[in-house]
Enzyme design. Structure first.
Site, PDB file in Angstrom:
ATOM      1  N   CYS A   1      91.591  22.407 -87.034  1.00 53.00           N
ATOM      2  CA  CYS A   1      92.857  22.112 -87.269  1.00 53.00           C
ATOM      3  C   CYS A   1      93.502  23.610 -87.069  1.00 53.00           C
ATOM      4  O   CYS A   1      93.648  24.400 -88.216  1.00 53.00           O
ATOM      5  CB  CYS A   1      93.226  21.203 -88.241  1.00 53.00           C
ATOM      6  SG  CYS A   1      94.832  21.200 -88.868  1.00 53.00           S
TER       7      CYS A   1
ATOM      8  N   CYS B   1      95.932  24.072 -90.288  1.00 52.11           N
ATOM      9  CA  CYS B   1      95.156  23.981 -91.558  1.00 52.11           C
ATOM     10  C   CYS B   1      94.876  25.450 -91.732  1.00 52.11           C
ATOM     11  O   CYS B   1      94.834  26.009 -93.079  1.00 52.11           O
ATOM     12  CB  CYS B   1      93.860  23.263 -91.413  1.00 52.11           C
ATOM     13  SG  CYS B   1      94.470  21.409 -91.258  1.00 52.11           S
TER      14      CYS B   1
END
Length: 99
Positions: free
Chosen positions: A24, A27
């Site tokens: 991600c 993230c």
């Protein structure tokens, strides 16, 4: 994992749980922000990272549908929750408001 997660979020100081995934992009942007928040707040907050790919049951239990999702707990109660990246100042203010 389950009992220890409950132990972690039952702390009497704020516990910020970051549900993330290695693949991600947002993230990865959030990781250094969380380090900065921890550096500023120190012992005033506990920050825990949970990999949703390795902890699918936990992610499902807490209905984490997107990453990153941050959930703030204190004494086992969910106080705040948001998906996406926040800036350090926003996160610090949210955590301080629940301290």
């Amino acid at each position: 994992m389950k009992s220890s997660f409950n132990d972690i979020i039952n702390d009497d100081k704020p516990v910020l749980v970051d549900f993330f995934a290695d693949w991600c992009g947002p993230c990865k942007m959030l990781a250094p922000i969380l380090k900065d928040v921890k550096a500023e707040l120190g012992e005033g907050v506990k920050i825990v990272k949970i990999d949703v790919d390795r902890n699918q049951e936990l992610a499902a239990k807490y209905q984490v549908r997107g990453v990153p999702t941050m959930i703030l707990y204190k004494n086992g109660k969910q106080l705040w929750r948001q998906s996406g990246v926040l800036q350090k100042q926003q996160l610090t203010e949210i955590i301080r408001s629940h301290s």
